[in-house]
Scaffold this motif. Structure first.
Motif, short mmCIF file in Angstrom:
data_model
loop_
_atom_site.label_atom_id
_atom_site.label_comp_id
_atom_site.label_asym_id
_atom_site.label_seq_id
_atom_site.Cartn_x
_atom_site.Cartn_y
_atom_site.Cartn_z
N UNK A 207 -7.68 3.60 5.98
CA UNK A 207 -6.38 2.71 5.64
C UNK A 207 -6.86 1.51 4.73
N UNK A 208 -8.05 1.04 4.78
CA UNK A 208 -8.42 -0.22 3.82
C UNK A 208 -8.98 0.20 2.53
N UNK A 209 -8.91 1.59 2.36
CA UNK A 209 -9.13 2.05 0.76
C UNK A 209 -7.86 2.35 0.25
N UNK A 210 -7.30 1.59 -0.84
CA UNK A 210 -6.00 1.62 -1.60
C UNK A 210 -6.14 2.24 -2.91
N UNK A 211 -5.65 3.38 -3.16
CA UNK A 211 -5.63 3.61 -4.74
C UNK A 211 -4.43 3.35 -5.39
N UNK A 212 -4.81 2.49 -6.29
CA UNK A 212 -3.52 2.05 -7.28
C UNK A 212 -3.56 2.48 -8.29
N UNK A 213 -2.32 2.81 -8.97
CA UNK A 213 -2.07 3.74 -10.05
C UNK A 213 -1.00 3.03 -10.87
N UNK A 214 -1.36 2.61 -12.21
CA UNK A 214 -0.36 2.18 -13.11
C UNK A 214 0.16 3.21 -13.98
N UNK B 5 -5.03 9.40 -19.15
CA UNK B 5 -4.23 8.22 -19.78
C UNK B 5 -3.50 7.38 -18.64
N UNK B 6 -3.81 7.65 -17.34
CA UNK B 6 -3.38 6.72 -16.39
C UNK B 6 -4.30 5.53 -15.80
N UNK B 7 -4.40 4.49 -15.90
CA UNK B 7 -5.04 3.44 -15.16
C UNK B 7 -5.19 3.70 -13.67
N UNK B 8 -6.19 3.80 -13.04
CA UNK B 8 -6.28 4.07 -11.68
C UNK B 8 -7.49 3.60 -11.09
N UNK B 9 -7.28 2.81 -9.93
CA UNK B 9 -8.65 2.23 -9.20
C UNK B 9 -8.56 2.35 -7.86
N UNK B 10 -9.67 2.13 -7.02
CA UNK B 10 -9.70 2.36 -5.40
C UNK B 10 -10.27 0.81 -5.04
N UNK B 11 -9.02 0.30 -4.35
CA UNK B 11 -9.71 -1.29 -4.03
C UNK B 11 -10.07 -1.15 -2.35
N UNK B 12 -10.92 -1.81 -1.82
CA UNK B 12 -11.09 -1.81 -0.55
C UNK B 12 -11.16 -2.98 0.19
N UNK C 55 -20.45 0.01 5.45
CA UNK C 55 -20.26 0.01 3.75
C UNK C 55 -19.00 0.96 3.60
N UNK C 56 -18.14 0.83 2.68
CA UNK C 56 -16.96 1.64 2.23
C UNK C 56 -17.71 2.58 1.22
#
Length: 293
Positions: A256-263, A125-132, A109-110
């Motif tokens: 490397x399969x955990x990606x932090x995405x920031x908008x 104030x910044x949308x951010x999420x971690x995608x695996x 599990x990640x």
């Protein structure tokens, strides 16, 4: 050591990928003088790819048909050049051609480190999420939940970007240019599939989306691959209206399969003001409890 029987599916995927890429390159694109005959299918013929890659026609046909061929990295690179593959497509080709040996081990599990959770929540104030794996959403801050959807409120198996994009009707109105976003999601899943071809939860996800959404089913057979790094997305949010946001994707060094995405929004734009309004709108809401997988 013999190739594991499950590698047969990899060979089939390799053949399908090569056929779709071959169909997108014309002789003129490849610098060939086309023979004045009627072509039954678009793109290059197998013998033309073999000529460009410097291999025998029989060898290339065996490779494309999924036969057990011990192919070298140099040959794969030559085929990639012949088919004018992108860097992501080249990496995918190498992943598909690599034989699977021995017993497949299930993925652990990640888990998102507590420090990453704290980083997400400090980005007020910044949308951010971690995608695996499989585009599973492993963590999302308050602003990401307000911009996209409340992933924390969903069952664990549904906390997935591809499921959200294709199966949640709200996503189709949220994303201005939904098709571009959806096709990018399919391309990212294909890239993941090349690295993790025997992930049972990936097979479950692809099967579900193929049955429930005809767009996904059609685009999946196209075998497009692309890595998400940065770009621009447009939204039509039900609370704050239209936004144009830049997104940047960063990979964790230890996974490397955990990606932090920031908008983010360009300074001084209406979208920056809309993000502030969205932040104010969610400021009084109780934050959901962070979760891990």
């Amino acid at each position: 050591m013999d190739v594991h029987p499950s590698a047969r599916r990899d060979r089939s995927e390799l053949g399908e990928f090569l056929r779709t890429r071959r169909g997108r390159v014309t002789p003129e694109d490849a610098g060939l003088t086309p023979v004045p005959t009627v072509r039954r299918v678009p793109g290059l013929r197998r013998e033309e790819v073999a000529q460009l890659a410097g291999v025998s026609v029989d060898y290339y046909i065996r490779l494309e048909r999924g036969r057990d061929v011990n192919v070298s990295e140099a040959v794969l690179d030559a085929i990639a050049r012949a088919l004018r593959l992108t860097d992501d497509e080249r990496s995918h080709l190498h992943a598909l051609a690599r034989p699977v040996r021995g017993r497949h081990r299930p993925q652990p599990p990640q888990r998102v480190r507590p420090s990453i959770h704290r980083i997400l929540e400090t980005m007020g104030d910044t949308p951010a999420l971690v995608v695996g794996h499989r585009t599973d959403v492993l963590a999302a801050n308050r602003m990401a939940r307000a911009l996209l959807t409340d992933f924390d409120a969903l069952p664990y198996r549904d906390r997935n970007m591809a499921r959200f994009i294709f199966l949640d009707e709200a996503a189709r109105s949220l994303y201005a240019g939904w098709e571009t976003v959806a096709r990018s999601s399919v391309a990212a899943l294909h890239l993941y599939a090349g690295r993790h071809p025997h992930d049972p939860r990936l097979a479950e996800l692809v099967g579900e989306l193929s049955v429930r959404d005809q767009d996904f089913r059609r685009w999946w057979t196209g075998h497009d691959v692309a890595r998400r790094t940065h770009g621009t997305k447009r939204f039509h949010h039900p609370v704050v209206g239209d936004l144009t946001l830049n997104y940047d994707v960063l990979a964790a060094t230890d996974d490397p399969d955990q990606l932090l995405g920031v908008y983010t929004a360009e300074p001084g734009t209406p979208s920056e003001e809309s993000l502030r309004l969205l932040s104010a709108w969610t400021a009084d809401a109780d934050p959901s409890t962070p979760y891990v997988r």
